[in-house]
Design an enzyme around this catalytic site. Structure first.
Site, PDB file in Angstrom:
ATOM      1  N   ARG A 226       0.836  -1.195   0.000  1.00 42.25           N
ATOM      2  CA  ARG A 226       0.000   0.000   0.000  1.00 42.25           C
ATOM      3  C   ARG A 226       0.878   1.254   0.000  1.00 42.25           C
ATOM      4  NH1 ARG A 226      -4.515  -1.933   4.523  1.00 42.25           N
ATOM      5  NH2 ARG A 226      -5.830  -3.131   3.061  1.00 42.25           N
ATOM      6  N   HIS A 227       0.238   2.387  -0.249  1.00 39.57           N
ATOM      7  CA  HIS A 227       0.954   3.657  -0.284  1.00 39.57           C
ATOM      8  C   HIS A 227       1.682   3.884   1.032  1.00 39.57           C
ATOM      9  CE1 HIS A 227       1.362   8.126  -0.165  1.00 39.57           C
ATOM     10  NE2 HIS A 227       1.693   7.926  -1.421  1.00 39.57           N
ATOM     11  N   GLY A 228       2.958   4.317   0.948  1.00 44.13           N
ATOM     12  CA  GLY A 228       3.776   4.467   2.138  1.00 44.13           C
ATOM     13  C   GLY A 228       3.201   5.431   3.156  1.00 44.13           C
ATOM     14  N   GLY A 229       2.501   6.460   2.692  1.00 40.38           N
ATOM     15  CA  GLY A 229       1.903   7.427   3.610  1.00 40.38           C
ATOM     16  C   GLY A 229       0.432   7.181   3.859  1.00 40.38           C
ATOM     17  N   LEU A 230      -0.093   6.052   3.367  1.00 41.02           N
ATOM     18  CA  LEU A 230      -1.528   5.720   3.463  1.00 41.02           C
ATOM     19  C   LEU A 230      -2.386   6.914   3.051  1.00 41.02           C
ATOM     20  CD1 LEU A 230      -1.671   3.578   6.734  1.00 41.02           C
ATOM     21  CD2 LEU A 230      -1.800   2.794   4.364  1.00 41.02           C
TER      22      LEU A 230
END
Length: 396
Positions: A226-230
């Site tokens: 998932r995206h590293g920064g959610l």
């Protein structure tokens, strides 16, 4: 028109990945790269060749170079090194901090011999600061820099990235530093001291996770794929009949396109999913829904379908897929060449494309000491008898 760096002479003391990748790029741009290696067995990466396949990283990173051997601890070897320094534009190394100084090859010493010399060092942590003497391997950089803390899945221990990203990030930035110093030298005639640490080079790559950290005032979780920064959803790798596919929607238009392809148009304007923040709240639900759908397709067929409908995606390719990849071959990033010892091998091209030089010749990585006579005779002026004597003394 000559090559962009034609006439530039580089003395390359690099080993493993960091500095050798920097000098590979310089060699592809036309610099004369003279790779200097220890007399007994060569640099560390060359010595790995006893294991099956282990020789290929060396063969990949040392094209378009000449190779000489030299014992830098022998007094005659030191004198030869100083003579070479007088003839080159750049000295590049990535030894542990302090090694060059202990050998008597400090920047100040080399500058006294060649006032316009560019002295470039690829280091783990730099020459100052509390970490400067720590062992500098890709793994240690990934651990201390925070990369491992955000890599992997939240319910599992931290993991390193698959590629040696710290080594290569450092090598790329070292290339940029050398090119900057060469530009300055062309304008002013003055050399410079260039230093790039891998620790510094990787920090900006934490951007997404730093965004989460500064925004939430807490350590970001390990998010897997998932995206590293959610900060985006959907953004993940999903199962297919024959592997996996990456799908991500960075704006609402991408979301609408995906819902159209999935035949779920009623969810486009559904307030539970119509904005990125709302989709992030329901990230688990979205991932289950998309996984159920992607698992009915072959990955390449689905990639073509999504691409046709402007949904950012990519099938997850393995190394076999990559070496059949038409795009890599079209851009000459993957090249098959004939090596005099290893036969047909695959080596990388250069990511740096210049319109005025859209083609380049790849010379296979040299054998240990292959250019000893050429370099020592032409650049330093040693005679055949002197050459023989230096060989017998194992200076070269």
């Amino acid at each position: 028109m000559g090559k962009p760096l034609e006439g530039v002479k580089i003395l390359d003391l690099g080993q493993i990945y960091n500095a050798p990748y920097c000098t590979l790029l310089l060699g592809y741009l036309g610099a004369e790269v003279i790779k200097l290696e220890p007399v007994n067995g060569g640099e560390l990466l060359r010595k790995r060749s006893g294991n099956e396949g282990a020789q290929f990283p060396f063969l990949m990173l040392n094209n378009n170079k000449k190779c000489i051997t030299l014992n830098l601890k022998h007094e005659k070897g030191k004198k030869l090194f100083f003579e070479l320094v007088k003839q080159v534009d750049v000295v590049i190394e990535n030894f542990s901090t302090g090694v060059m100084d202990r050998l008597g090859f400090s920047y100040e010493k080399l500058q006294s011999l060649n006032p316009s010399i560019i002295y470039a060092s690829g280091t783990g942590f730099g020459s100052t600061g509390p970490y400067k003497d720590l062992p500098a391997m890709d793994l240690t950089i990934q651990a201390l820099s925070g990369i491992m803390s955000i890599t992997g899945f939240d319910d599992k221990p931290p993991v390193k990235t698959g590629p040696a990203m710290a080594d290569f990030f450092g090598g790329i930035h070292l290339f940029g530093g050398v090119m900057t110093a060469l530009f300055k030298k062309a304008k002013t005639g003055m050399g410079d001291r260039v230093e790039v640490s891998m620790f510094d080079a990787v920090y900006p790559s934490l951007a997404s996770s730093l965004g989460y950290y500064f925004g939430h005032k807490e350590q970001p979780p390990r998010t897997g794929n998932r995206h590293g920064g959610l900060a985006e959803a959907p953004y993940n790798v999903y199962p297919t009949l024959d592997g996996h596919i990456a799908i991500f929607c960075v704006n609402d238009k991408h979301w609408a396109n995906l819902m159209n392809v999935m035949d779920l148009i009623e969810l486009i304007d559904d307030p539970r999913y119509s904005t990125i923040p709302e989709r992030v709240k329901r990230i688990d639900e979205l991932d289950r829904m998309i996984s159920d759908w992607t698992s009915k397709f072959n990955k390449k067929d689905l990639f073509q379908l999504l691409n046709k409908n402007n949904v950012p995606s990519a099938s997850v390719q393995d190394l076999d897929d990559i070496h059949k990849d038409e795009h890599y071959r079209a851009t000459k990033m993957i090249n098959e060449i004939d090596h005099p010892v290893h036969g047909k091998i695959i080596v990388p091209g250069t990511p740096i494309k210049l319109q005025s030089h859209d083609d380049f010749e790849i010379q296979p990585a040299p054998q240990l000491g292959e250019h000893n006579w050429e370099i020592y005779h032409q650049m330093v002026g040693i005679t055949a008898n002197e050459f023989k004597s230096l060989m017998e003394l194992q200076v070269i």
